[in-house]
Design an enzyme around this catalytic site. Structure first.
Site, PDB file in Angstrom:
ATOM      1  N   THR A   5       0.844  -1.210   0.000  1.00  0.00           N
ATOM      2  CA  THR A   5       0.000   0.000   0.000  1.00  0.00           C
ATOM      3  C   THR A   5       0.876   1.256   0.000  1.00  0.00           C
ATOM      4  O   THR A   5       0.744   2.121  -0.869  1.00  0.00           O
ATOM      5  CB  THR A   5      -0.899  -0.005   1.266  1.00  0.00           C
ATOM      6  OG1 THR A   5      -1.604  -1.247   1.294  1.00  0.00           O
ATOM      7  CG2 THR A   5      -1.874   1.143   1.262  1.00  0.00           C
ATOM      8  N   VAL A   6       1.771   1.362   0.973  1.00  0.00           N
ATOM      9  CA  VAL A   6       2.567   2.586   1.116  1.00  0.00           C
ATOM     10  C   VAL A   6       3.630   2.672   0.018  1.00  0.00           C
ATOM     11  O   VAL A   6       3.793   3.712  -0.636  1.00  0.00           O
ATOM     12  CB  VAL A   6       3.232   2.653   2.514  1.00  0.00           C
ATOM     13  CG1 VAL A   6       4.050   3.920   2.650  1.00  0.00           C
ATOM     14  CG2 VAL A   6       2.179   2.581   3.612  1.00  0.00           C
ATOM     15  N   GLU A  53       8.439  10.167   9.599  1.00  0.00           N
ATOM     16  CA  GLU A  53       7.217  10.974   9.660  1.00  0.00           C
ATOM     17  C   GLU A  53       5.951  10.130   9.526  1.00  0.00           C
ATOM     18  O   GLU A  53       4.941  10.377  10.191  1.00  0.00           O
ATOM     19  CB  GLU A  53       7.247  12.033   8.543  1.00  0.00           C
ATOM     20  CG  GLU A  53       6.074  12.971   8.539  1.00  0.00           C
ATOM     21  CD  GLU A  53       5.995  13.806   9.815  1.00  0.00           C
ATOM     22  OE1 GLU A  53       6.793  14.719   9.963  1.00  0.00           O
ATOM     23  OE2 GLU A  53       5.132  13.514  10.673  1.00  0.00           O
ATOM     24  N   VAL A  55       3.662   7.885  12.534  1.00  0.00           N
ATOM     25  CA  VAL A  55       2.585   8.361  13.420  1.00  0.00           C
ATOM     26  C   VAL A  55       1.696   9.325  12.642  1.00  0.00           C
ATOM     27  O   VAL A  55       2.179  10.291  12.052  1.00  0.00           O
ATOM     28  CB  VAL A  55       3.159   9.100  14.653  1.00  0.00           C
ATOM     29  CG1 VAL A  55       2.037   9.560  15.565  1.00  0.00           C
ATOM     30  CG2 VAL A  55       4.126   8.208  15.405  1.00  0.00           C
ATOM     31  N   GLY A 100     -12.844  -0.991   4.046  1.00  0.00           N
ATOM     32  CA  GLY A 100     -11.376  -0.910   3.972  1.00  0.00           C
ATOM     33  C   GLY A 100     -10.757  -0.069   5.076  1.00  0.00           C
ATOM     34  O   GLY A 100      -9.587   0.293   5.008  1.00  0.00           O
ATOM     35  N   LYS A 120       2.148   4.264  18.625  1.00  0.00           N
ATOM     36  CA  LYS A 120       2.373   5.623  18.122  1.00  0.00           C
ATOM     37  C   LYS A 120       2.672   6.576  19.273  1.00  0.00           C
ATOM     38  O   LYS A 120       3.519   7.459  19.155  1.00  0.00           O
ATOM     39  CB  LYS A 120       1.145   6.090  17.338  1.00  0.00           C
ATOM     40  CG  LYS A 120       0.970   5.315  16.033  1.00  0.00           C
ATOM     41  CD  LYS A 120      -0.395   5.539  15.447  1.00  0.00           C
ATOM     42  CE  LYS A 120      -0.566   4.783  14.136  1.00  0.00           C
ATOM     43  NZ  LYS A 120      -1.981   4.728  13.706  1.00  0.00           N
ATOM     44  N   GLY A 132      -3.597   5.247   4.782  1.00  0.00           N
ATOM     45  CA  GLY A 132      -3.935   5.219   3.356  1.00  0.00           C
ATOM     46  C   GLY A 132      -2.693   5.415   2.520  1.00  0.00           C
ATOM     47  O   GLY A 132      -1.702   5.980   2.991  1.00  0.00           O
TER      48      GLY A 132
HETATM   49  N1  LIG Z   1      -1.042   1.244   5.059  1.00  0.00           N
HETATM   50  C1  LIG Z   1      -1.062   2.397   5.722  1.00  0.00           C
HETATM   51  O1  LIG Z   1      -2.001   3.201   5.591  1.00  0.00           O
HETATM   52  C2  LIG Z   1       0.071   2.757   6.642  1.00  0.00           C
HETATM   53  C3  LIG Z   1       0.055   3.996   7.315  1.00  0.00           C
HETATM   54  C4  LIG Z   1       1.134   4.351   8.133  1.00  0.00           C
HETATM   55  C5  LIG Z   1       2.179   3.472   8.288  1.00  0.00           C
HETATM   56  N2  LIG Z   1       2.162   2.252   7.650  1.00  0.00           N
HETATM   57  C6  LIG Z   1       3.297   1.357   7.842  1.00  0.00           C
HETATM   58  O2  LIG Z   1       3.941   1.172   6.600  1.00  0.00           O
HETATM   59  C7  LIG Z   1       4.508  -0.125   6.518  1.00  0.00           C
HETATM   60  C8  LIG Z   1       3.995  -0.819   5.256  1.00  0.00           C
HETATM   61  O3  LIG Z   1       2.598  -0.914   5.303  1.00  0.00           O
HETATM   62  P1  LIG Z   1       1.751  -1.355   4.023  1.00  0.00           P
HETATM   63  O4  LIG Z   1       0.326  -1.131   4.400  1.00  0.00           O
HETATM   64  O5  LIG Z   1       2.276  -0.730   2.803  1.00  0.00           O
HETATM   65  O6  LIG Z   1       2.052  -2.926   3.997  1.00  0.00           O
HETATM   66  P2  LIG Z   1       1.699  -3.982   2.825  1.00  0.00           P
HETATM   67  O7  LIG Z   1       0.674  -3.419   1.910  1.00  0.00           O
HETATM   68  O8  LIG Z   1       1.428  -5.271   3.497  1.00  0.00           O
HETATM   69  O9  LIG Z   1       3.059  -4.097   2.001  1.00  0.00           O
HETATM   70  C9  LIG Z   1       4.205  -4.710   2.523  1.00  0.00           C
HETATM   71  C10 LIG Z   1       5.230  -4.834   1.403  1.00  0.00           C
HETATM   72  O10 LIG Z   1       6.444  -5.300   1.958  1.00  0.00           O
HETATM   73  C11 LIG Z   1       6.873  -6.517   1.288  1.00  0.00           C
HETATM   74  N3  LIG Z   1       7.451  -7.353   2.331  1.00  0.00           N
HETATM   75  C12 LIG Z   1       6.925  -7.694   3.517  1.00  0.00           C
HETATM   76  N4  LIG Z   1       7.768  -8.482   4.221  1.00  0.00           N
HETATM   77  C13 LIG Z   1       8.854  -8.624   3.446  1.00  0.00           C
HETATM   78  C14 LIG Z   1      10.090  -9.315   3.604  1.00  0.00           C
HETATM   79  N5  LIG Z   1      10.355 -10.001   4.711  1.00  0.00           N
HETATM   80  N6  LIG Z   1      10.995  -9.241   2.602  1.00  0.00           N
HETATM   81  C15 LIG Z   1      10.739  -8.538   1.479  1.00  0.00           C
HETATM   82  N7  LIG Z   1       9.596  -7.850   1.273  1.00  0.00           N
HETATM   83  C16 LIG Z   1       8.666  -7.899   2.250  1.00  0.00           C
HETATM   84  C17 LIG Z   1       5.628  -7.095   0.662  1.00  0.00           C
HETATM   85  O11 LIG Z   1       6.013  -7.854  -0.467  1.00  0.00           O
HETATM   86  P3  LIG Z   1       4.933  -8.521  -1.462  1.00  0.00           P
HETATM   87  O12 LIG Z   1       4.274  -7.366  -2.172  1.00  0.00           O
HETATM   88  O13 LIG Z   1       5.705  -9.373  -2.377  1.00  0.00           O
HETATM   89  O14 LIG Z   1       3.973  -9.254  -0.571  1.00  0.00           O
HETATM   90  C18 LIG Z   1       4.848  -5.808   0.298  1.00  0.00           C
HETATM   91  O15 LIG Z   1       5.279  -5.306  -0.940  1.00  0.00           O
HETATM   92  C19 LIG Z   1       4.132  -0.819   7.832  1.00  0.00           C
HETATM   93  O16 LIG Z   1       5.175  -0.667   8.747  1.00  0.00           O
HETATM   94  C20 LIG Z   1       2.906  -0.037   8.303  1.00  0.00           C
HETATM   95  O17 LIG Z   1       2.736  -0.062   9.710  1.00  0.00           O
HETATM   96  C21 LIG Z   1       1.132   1.883   6.822  1.00  0.00           C
END
Ligand SMILES: NC(=O)c1ccc[n+]([C@@H]2O[C@H](COP(=O)([O-])OP(=O)(O)OC[C@H]3O[C@@H](n4cnc5c(N)ncnc54)[C@H](OP(=O)(O)O)[C@@H]3O)[C@@H](O)[C@H]2O)c1
Length: 461
Positions: free
Chosen positions: A45-46, A161, A164, A219, A237, A334
């Site tokens: 997502t990010v 940044e 949180v 979602g 956070k 998001g």
């Molecule tokens: N989503 C939000 O709104 C949001 C907001 C603030 C902070 N965050 C933080 O941002 C971070 C990412 O969140 P996200 O929502 O983007 O997660 P996500 O959609 O689950 O994406 C995770 C990505 O990391 C890859 N990945 C995971 N473990 C791995 C490993 N061991 N080796 C290599 N690649 C790996 C996955 O690969 P594949 O694509 O191949 O599965 C995927 O591309 C997290 O720490 C989350 O707490 C997210």
């Protein structure tokens, strides 16, 4: 004049260039026109949002930084998965060694989440003098002080940044805008899932389960929402904010953490009756050198600015000793809001690399050994709801049990429930948490109680 220049140059040099550990390549050099090489760990997502912003604004970012930002690797678990058009397939790899073997990678962006693999990658990146941007609140809550220390030692930047409040610039505000002030208090709504669920429960009278199901459908909640609705995500956070604002180390052990899973329509009815709205709050305060950290549902006055933070929005209020209150609100999660924060950190990090002064973001943030206020010593007022047998002497027994534990009643209302049952709802004056818990324990043993007492803290924020 020349002497003066030399004298002035020395402390500046000392300030901007700490000594890297032995064997670390010295990356802190004037950049000389080459692009800043970036590796992205994670493209979910990010990560996808980050690639989109970098692609859409490449020329503008190059102008701001002075040189282009060049994505060189994107590390994922599954290289065969479908990705967005902004992800060049040539960047994709599941082998992180490619990142560390590439001398041109100067900035590592960790957006994969989790603790062990992400933590090891960040430590390795910082250890090799590369600056790091991360969105990983769970990792920072657990290992933040150690990672900041590592960044300081290696003279690299560690920016977070997005960890949180998603797109809300709270870390920058604490780091830069409050650099000249002391933060005495942080109050926030930092979990969008909980805020969405509570908003729907208030608006539609829905149960917790059906409001959560709606959040999942739209979602706003994960398939496994435990971290969010259990209060743990908000607590993580708060730990990150407390580290920056108060210079303290904190884990959930030192905090009071409760989620929203026990709330139901009747609690919203009490809140309405007494002029309050239920919100999941984080609260961090330093008083007389002791730090109080809490994340739990609370009643806030209907007139509070937090009462109008609805849906999945986040909000944070900082109280500066000199500035007074400062309020920020916006989208806390998001792809694009979070990517905005990540990319702003990338631009800051890249600018420092180009200027030959990485490490400024992290510098000067020593951690103090934390002196936490014992949980039982926090004070606030409470709403206590009691399901009791409707018989003579019950009200007197309730007030006596509270008085015995130094809990004083501000308001009390009794309503009839089923035959021979009554519901007593009371608001207390400010009381010690330890005293209120002892009174609750005593009441829960009373023979007239038909269910365990229910309690909500009241926060005049
Ligand atoms: N989503 C939000 O709104 C949001 C907001 C603030 C902070 N965050 C933080 O941002 C971070 C990412 O969140 P996200 O929502 O983007 O997660 P996500 O959609 O689950 O994406 C995770 C990505 O990391 C890859 N990945 C995971 N473990 C791995 C490993 N061991 N080796 C290599 N690649 C790996 C996955 O690969 P594949 O694509 O191949 O599965 C995927 O591309 C997290 O720490 C989350 O707490 C997210």
């Amino acid at each position: 004049l020349l002497d003066n220049d030399a004298r002035l140059a020395k402390p500046f040099e000392a300030m901007t260039r700490s000594k890297p550990p032995p064997g670390t390549p010295d990356r802190r050099r004037p950049h000389g026109g080459a692009a800043v090489g970036v590796a992205l760990l994670g493209c979910g997502t990010v990560g996808s949002g980050v690639l989109r912003l970098l692609a859409e604004n490449a020329a503008y970012f190059a102008e701001r930084v002075g040189v282009p930002i060049e994505v060189r690797h994107v590390v994922v678990r599954d290289v065969n998965k479908e990705r967005t058009a902004d992800c060049d397939r040539r960047w994709l790899t599941s082998d992180i060694e490619r990142v560390f073997a590439d001398e041109a990678v100067e900035l590592v962006v960790e957006v994969m989440g989790g603790i062990d693999a992400a933590g090891a990658a960040i430590e390795r990146a910082l250890g090799s003098g590369r600056s790091v941007v991360t969105a990983n609140k769970a990792l920072l809550a657990e290992r933040g002080p150690r990672l900041l220390e590592l960044a300081r030692e290696s003279g690299a930047d560690l920016a977070f940044e997005a960890a949180v409040g998603g797109g809300i610039p709270i870390i920058r505000t604490l780091r830069d805008a409050f650099a000249s002030d002391e933060v005495g208090e942080i109050v926030g709504i930092l979990n969008g899932t909980s805020n969405f669920v509570l908003t729907r429960m208030k608006e539609s009278g829905a149960s917790f389960a059906s409001a959560l199901a709606e959040a999942q459908r739209l979602g706003y909640a994960e398939a496994d929402p435990t971290l969010d609705v259990g209060g743990h995500d908000a607590a993580q956070k708060l730990a990150v904010l407390a580290m920056l604002a108060f210079g303290v180390r904190a884990t959930e052990k030192e905090m009071l953490v409760e989620g929203i899973t026990e709330l139901g329509p009747r609690h919203f009815a009490f809140a309405e009756r007494f002029g309050y709205v239920i919100k999941h709050l984080v609260i961090g305060r330093v008083r007389a050198g002791k730090c109080e950290l809490r994340a739990h549902p609370a009643l806030v006055p209907r007139s509070s600015v937090f009462a109008n933070v609805t849906g999945s929005l986040n909000a944070i209020k900082l109280e500066g000793r000199a500035l007074g209150p400062c309020f920020l609100s916006g989208r806390g999660a998001g792809d694009m809001p979070t990517a905005v924060s990540v990319v702003s950190d990338i631009l800051d990090g890249a600018r420092s690399i180009v200027a030959g002064i990485p490490g400024l973001i992290t510098r000067g943030r020593p951690m103090k050994p934390c002196s936490h206020l014992p949980r039982g010593d926090t004070t606030t007022s409470y709403l206590i709801s009691l399901d009791v047998a409707d018989k003579p002497g019950v009200l007197a027994a309730i007030t006596a049990a509270l008085a015995e534990h130094a809990v004083s009643i501000a308001q009390i209302v009794q309503t009839r429930g089923e035959p021979d049952a009554a519901e007593v709802v009371l608001l207390t004056h400010e009381a010690r948490e330890g005293d209120v818990m002892a009174a609750r324990e005593a009441l829960s043993r009373a023979s007239f109680m038909r269910a365990p007492p229910f309690l909500l803290r009241i926060e005049d924020v």
